[in-house]
Scaffold this motif. Structure first.
Motif, PDB file in Angstrom:
ATOM      1  N   LYS A 748       0.838  -1.194   0.000  1.00  0.00           N
ATOM      2  CA  LYS A 748       0.000   0.000   0.000  1.00  0.00           C
ATOM      3  C   LYS A 748       0.877   1.249   0.000  1.00  0.00           C
ATOM      4  O   LYS A 748       1.966   1.263   0.560  1.00  0.00           O
ATOM      5  N   THR A 750       0.376   5.449   0.765  1.00  0.00           N
ATOM      6  CA  THR A 750      -0.492   6.514   1.262  1.00  0.00           C
ATOM      7  C   THR A 750       0.111   7.865   0.910  1.00  0.00           C
ATOM      8  O   THR A 750       1.309   8.095   1.116  1.00  0.00           O
ATOM      9  N   ASP A 756      -2.549  16.002  -4.538  1.00  0.00           N
ATOM     10  CA  ASP A 756      -2.687  14.779  -5.319  1.00  0.00           C
ATOM     11  C   ASP A 756      -1.398  14.535  -6.094  1.00  0.00           C
ATOM     12  O   ASP A 756      -0.784  15.483  -6.620  1.00  0.00           O
ATOM     13  N   ARG A 758       1.301  11.355  -8.267  1.00  0.00           N
ATOM     14  CA  ARG A 758       1.555  10.016  -8.798  1.00  0.00           C
ATOM     15  C   ARG A 758       2.911   9.535  -8.307  1.00  0.00           C
ATOM     16  O   ARG A 758       3.878  10.278  -8.331  1.00  0.00           O
ATOM     17  N   VAL A 785       1.163   5.004  -9.900  1.00  0.00           N
ATOM     18  CA  VAL A 785      -0.146   5.046  -9.264  1.00  0.00           C
ATOM     19  C   VAL A 785      -0.513   6.484  -8.915  1.00  0.00           C
ATOM     20  O   VAL A 785       0.292   7.225  -8.334  1.00  0.00           O
ATOM     21  N   ILE A 787      -2.468   8.854  -6.544  1.00  0.00           N
ATOM     22  CA  ILE A 787      -2.994   8.764  -5.181  1.00  0.00           C
ATOM     23  C   ILE A 787      -3.434  10.159  -4.743  1.00  0.00           C
ATOM     24  O   ILE A 787      -2.628  11.094  -4.703  1.00  0.00           O
ATOM     25  N   LYS A 788      -4.679  10.298  -4.440  1.00  0.00           N
ATOM     26  CA  LYS A 788      -5.192  11.589  -4.003  1.00  0.00           C
ATOM     27  C   LYS A 788      -4.698  11.915  -2.601  1.00  0.00           C
ATOM     28  O   LYS A 788      -4.347  11.026  -1.820  1.00  0.00           O
ATOM     29  N   GLU A 791      -5.182   9.884   0.809  1.00  0.00           N
ATOM     30  CA  GLU A 791      -5.757   8.568   0.523  1.00  0.00           C
ATOM     31  C   GLU A 791      -4.680   7.499   0.372  1.00  0.00           C
ATOM     32  O   GLU A 791      -3.485   7.803   0.222  1.00  0.00           O
ATOM     33  N   THR A 792      -5.131   6.247   0.376  1.00  0.00           N
ATOM     34  CA  THR A 792      -4.239   5.088   0.262  1.00  0.00           C
ATOM     35  C   THR A 792      -4.661   4.244  -0.919  1.00  0.00           C
ATOM     36  O   THR A 792      -5.858   4.037  -1.149  1.00  0.00           O
ATOM     37  N   GLU A 793      -3.684   3.794  -1.680  1.00  0.00           N
ATOM     38  CA  GLU A 793      -3.962   2.914  -2.812  1.00  0.00           C
ATOM     39  C   GLU A 793      -3.215   1.600  -2.629  1.00  0.00           C
ATOM     40  O   GLU A 793      -2.048   1.582  -2.200  1.00  0.00           O
ATOM     41  N   VAL A 795      -1.371  -1.532  -4.279  1.00  0.00           N
ATOM     42  CA  VAL A 795      -0.591  -1.736  -5.500  1.00  0.00           C
ATOM     43  C   VAL A 795      -0.284  -3.226  -5.623  1.00  0.00           C
ATOM     44  O   VAL A 795       0.079  -3.879  -4.644  1.00  0.00           O
TER      45      VAL A 795
END
Length: 849
Positions: A748, A750, A756, A758, A785, A787-788, A791-793, A795
């Protein structure tokens, strides 16, 4: 489709003579047709960052995308595919069926003249970006031509040099990007390289062209030569080289007839090669691209936006210590200076060069963006660094006001003293055989001239008006092929008709670049320029291709070197922010020669140091296709690497500086502190050759692999780049390794900032215990990726056996040895955020893709 030929039926109908005809080019950019059998002539076009079309001289303008090192530094496969698709649209507009791109040669040394043409020093990144580019291109029916196969990474003695390297290095480093791209995209064509590999020219190396490429990898496309890169008749044919380019062929044609008579080759050998040509013709017919069609440009808002996006994403933020960037509305005065600020250095030179549809300089882009925040921009050059003076193109117009110049050609000297005759600018010289307007003061006359009207040996007049944009003394520089004189307002400025001045211009067949000053020119006032030339001396030298020679005229306002730096210092002191744009250009990075060192040219370093002392709020922008050294790096708080950004270089750079785009690029190349730290040093170029050979002594330890195995700290590491966001990595997990050595890595990221952004997450593999020496770690996967803020994305990156394997030349196969491997996830090659361990239960071996 009724208009698409059946390969086997057509092959069966062709005579042996017609089949032989197919195996050599028609001219520089076309294949031989066989109209009576329904076989049309395919059109090829350069190059990696744009579609030039069929002409060097008076070429139809084209979109220029960022150099490949910039595109590679985006780490963005979606962008690479979009660039490929946009290039396909332009190829269609120019009726080109085959684009001679992409280039995936490894940057063994940053000195390489064509380093900017390839994506990366790392095979995985190089091949992955290439595959996306190819897929985008071929999805729209235009053939890619992956090149230059293989180990073609220096320009010194490029036709004859032997790249001598181990089989392991060849497989793991230099062949690997081709292998990855072929597996991921299936390019329809491949170009063999000029050089030899371990003593054998690649164009006649059966092991490389047939055994590895076709048998082991199973690739089924067409192999073409690099231009004039065929040195044999029988050997190249039997090795698997399908077509000799350009045409008319030198090593084929009647030479193949003789080889057949002698029994050195057989009709079946001709059939095998002709079949590949017909298969590519079949694809070209299916594409719907016209044959012998017109050439046009594409300049739409959508294309401009793609160019601008690519320019920004190909930019890497290297330092932002004081958080000066992005510039905010409180900035009211901006000083812009430096040799690359006003000039539009959109590309490196050679095959990558083209006439752009338009171009935005850094100064223009910054000035436009500054207006939006109410800031004023002032400019001063500070220093010059061009090897040749900038072209006259922005300043010239014909008598009727049309941009450019008029070129006139005579087959016989119109007067006995044509070269030295005092010009009468407005009166035509009698007997002109042919004339044409041109938009540039750089005229490479290899094409674009009516050969039915103009002899190869001819007399030429280039005439225009020159309107400077600054008062002062201007210096003109010219280099030509043959004998010529340059006049300004009817006065002789440069004499190259009676003065011998041989130099290295025009492939070593032209003059030195001769410079002369003209005092007291006024901004806005027009001055008549006329150059008269006779090319007989050039033609008599036996040029290996049809060419009437070249003209290059440049000019710049003269400055006192130290005075110019002083002016820059004063401007910087009196401005809220200073932006210094330095770097290289196509005079220093180009096909045909390598760089002598890693230094910025001229007084660039002195300018940077002086401005940094004058104003700590200084942004340094370096624009180069490959690394340069930076002796002032300790004093610079803010640094951007811009590469060659194409048409939208200036706007893309401004978007980063003013925060319209959050930077997300990561270096696709390691930047060394000094040349001696480069892994290939000193075995490179003219100083490293040993009787026609270059020894690849560093083996597999190329790029970051070489720095890490020696524990050498670079200036900036591979994969490094900053953002206006901050990212935090967590929750690394790896699935168990399957029997086929496949697994999935998840983690992940964050965004812990308010912006925002990338992030390029990089996955490296380390093999702590191996039967052969291995790199400390190797890039085997990555993900970009969005990622705003806050927030957490999650991967996910999939890996396969390639992530674990090395090449064992004893077994002539790839081996992934059983045991434990480390999975390393980081934001660069040196900034590892997460680690875990996986185990391969049993050893596996393989040979193919």
């Amino acid at each position: 489709m009724s208009n698409v030929l059946n390969v086997e039926e057509t092959l069966g109908k062709l005579t042996l003579a017609q089949k032989i005809k197919l195996l050599g080019g028609l001219d520089v950019w076309h294949t031989e047709p066989v109209p009576e059998a329904g076989v049309p002539s395919m059109r090829f076009s350069d190059g990696p960052n744009g579609v030039r079309g069929t002409r060097f001289f008076n070429g139809v303008p084209a979109s220029c995308f960022p150099s490949s090192t910039g595109l590679g530094s985006s780490f963005d496969v979606e962008l690479a595919a979009k660039v490929g698709g946009t290039l396909a649209d332009e190829a269609r507009a120019k009726s080109a069926h085959v684009l001679l791109a992409p280039t995936v040669n490894i940057q063994r040394s940053p000195l390489g003249g064509r380093s900017f043409e390839s994506f990366s020093e790392d095979p995985h990144l190089n091949g992955t970006i290439a595959a996306a580019y190819i897929n985008g291109l071929q999805a729209k029916g235009v053939s890619a031509t992956i090149k230059h196969y293989v180990a073609n990474d220096q320009e010194f003695e490029r036709f004859s040099i032997s790249s001598d390297l181990s089989e392991r290095a060849l497989r793991e480093i230099y062949l690997k990007p081709f292998q990855i791209a072929i597996k991921g995209s299936d390019p329809w064509a491949l170009m063999s390289s000029y050089n030899r590999v371990n003593g054998v020219h690649v164009s006649e190396d059966k092991r490389l062209l047939d055994d590895v490429l076709r048998k082991v990898w199973g690739w089924k496309g067409l192999v073409m030569s690099d231009w004039t890169g065929v040195y044999s008749t029988t050997q190249s044919l039997l090795a698997g080289l399908d077509i000799e380019m350009p045409g008319p062929p030198v090593m084929r044609g009647k030479a193949l007839d003789r080889a057949l008579q002698a029994g050195k080759i057989f009709p079946s050998d001709i059939d095998a090669r002709a079949r590949k040509v017909l298969e590519l013709v079949q694809r070209a017919q299916a594409s719907g691209i016209p044959f012998d069609g017109p050439e046009a440009s594409i300049d739409t808002p959508e294309v401009r936006q793609t160019l601008r996006t690519a320019a920004a994403d190909a930019t890497v933020l290297l330092k932002n210590d004081n958080k000066l960037l992005p510039l905010k509305a409180d900035v009211k005065t901006i000083a812009v200076m430096g040799p690359n600020a006003k000039a539009t250095m959109i590309s490196g030179g050679g095959s990558a060069s083209l006439t752009p549809t338009y171009a935005v300089s850094p100064l223009e882009g910054i000035t436009t963006a500054a207006k939006e925040i109410g800031a004023k921009v002032k400019y001063t050059p500070g220093a010059y660094t061009t090897k040749y003076h900038p072209l006259l193109d922005p300043y010239i117009r014909q008598l009727d006001g049309t941009p450019g110049a008029l070129m006139e050609f005579w087959n016989d000297s119109p007067t006995s003293d044509f070269l030295t005759l005092q010009p009468n600018f407005e009166k035509p010289v009698a007997g002109c055989a042919w004339s044409t307007p041109t938009s540039s003061s750089y005229c490479f006359m290899a094409d674009g001239i009516d050969e039915t009207e103009v002899n190869l040996a001819c007399w030429i007049r280039y005439s225009t008006t020159f309107t400077p944009d600054e008062d002062g003394d201007w210096e003109f520089g010219i280099n030509i092929t043959g004998k010529a004189n340059l006049f300004l307002d009817d006065k002789l400025v440069v004499d190259l008709s009676t003065v011998e001045s041989r130099g290295d211009s025009w492939f070593g067949l032209g003059t030195a670049d001769v410079k002369a000053s003209v005092a007291g020119l006024k901004a806005g006032q027009s001055y008549r320029i006329e150059l008269r030339l006779n090319n007989a001396d050039f033609v008599s030298q036996g040029v290996p291709f049809t060419c009437r020679g070249g003209i290059r005229i440049g000019a710049l306002r003269k400055i006192d070197p130290q005075g110019a730096i002083n002016d820059a210092v004063e401007l910087a002191k009196n401005s809220d922010v200073a932006i210094v744009v330095v770097g290289l250009n196509h005079d220093w990075e180009s096909e045909g020669f390598d760089r002598a060192d890693l230094e910025l040219p001229g007084l660039s370093n002195g300018l940077v140091s002086a401005v940094l002392k004058a104003n700590p709020r200084t942004i340094i922008v370096n624009q180069s296709g490959a690394p340069v050294t930076m002796p002032w790096i300790g004093e610079a708080a803010t640094l951007i690497q811009a590469f060659y950004g194409g048409n939208e270089l200036g706007n893309g750079l401004a978007d980063i500086i003013f925060g319209k785009v959050n930077p997300s690029g990561k270096l696709s190349l390691t930047f060394p502190k000094r040349l001696e730290d480069v892994p290939s040093y000193p075995s490179y170029g003219d100083k490293g050759q040993e009787h026609g050979k270059i020894l690849y002594n560093e083996g597999i330890f190329v790029g970051y692999r070489g720095y890490e195995v020696k524990n050498l700290e670079p200036l900036f590491p591979f994969g490094y780049g900053l953002s206006y966001s901050q990212f935090q990595y967590s929750s690394l997990e790896a699935s168990s390794v399957s029997e086929a050595a496949e697994l999935t890595v998840t983690f992940k990221i964050t965004n812990i900032s308010t912006v925002d952004g990338r992030e390029v997450a990089q996955v490296y593999i380390a093999d702590p215990v191996s039967s052969l020496p291995r790199a400390v770690k190797e890039l085997k996967g990555f993900a970009k990726v969005l990622i705003k803020a806050g927030e957490t994305e999650a991967v996910s990156v999939k890996l396969d056996r390639e992530a674990f394997g090395f090449y064992d030349d004893r077994q002539s196969s790839w081996v992934a040895e059983k045991g434990k491997f480390e999975i390393l996830v980081g934001s660069s090659s040196t900034d590892i955020k997460l680690k875990t361990e996986v185990e391969l239960e049993k050893t596996i071996t393989w040979t193919g893709l």
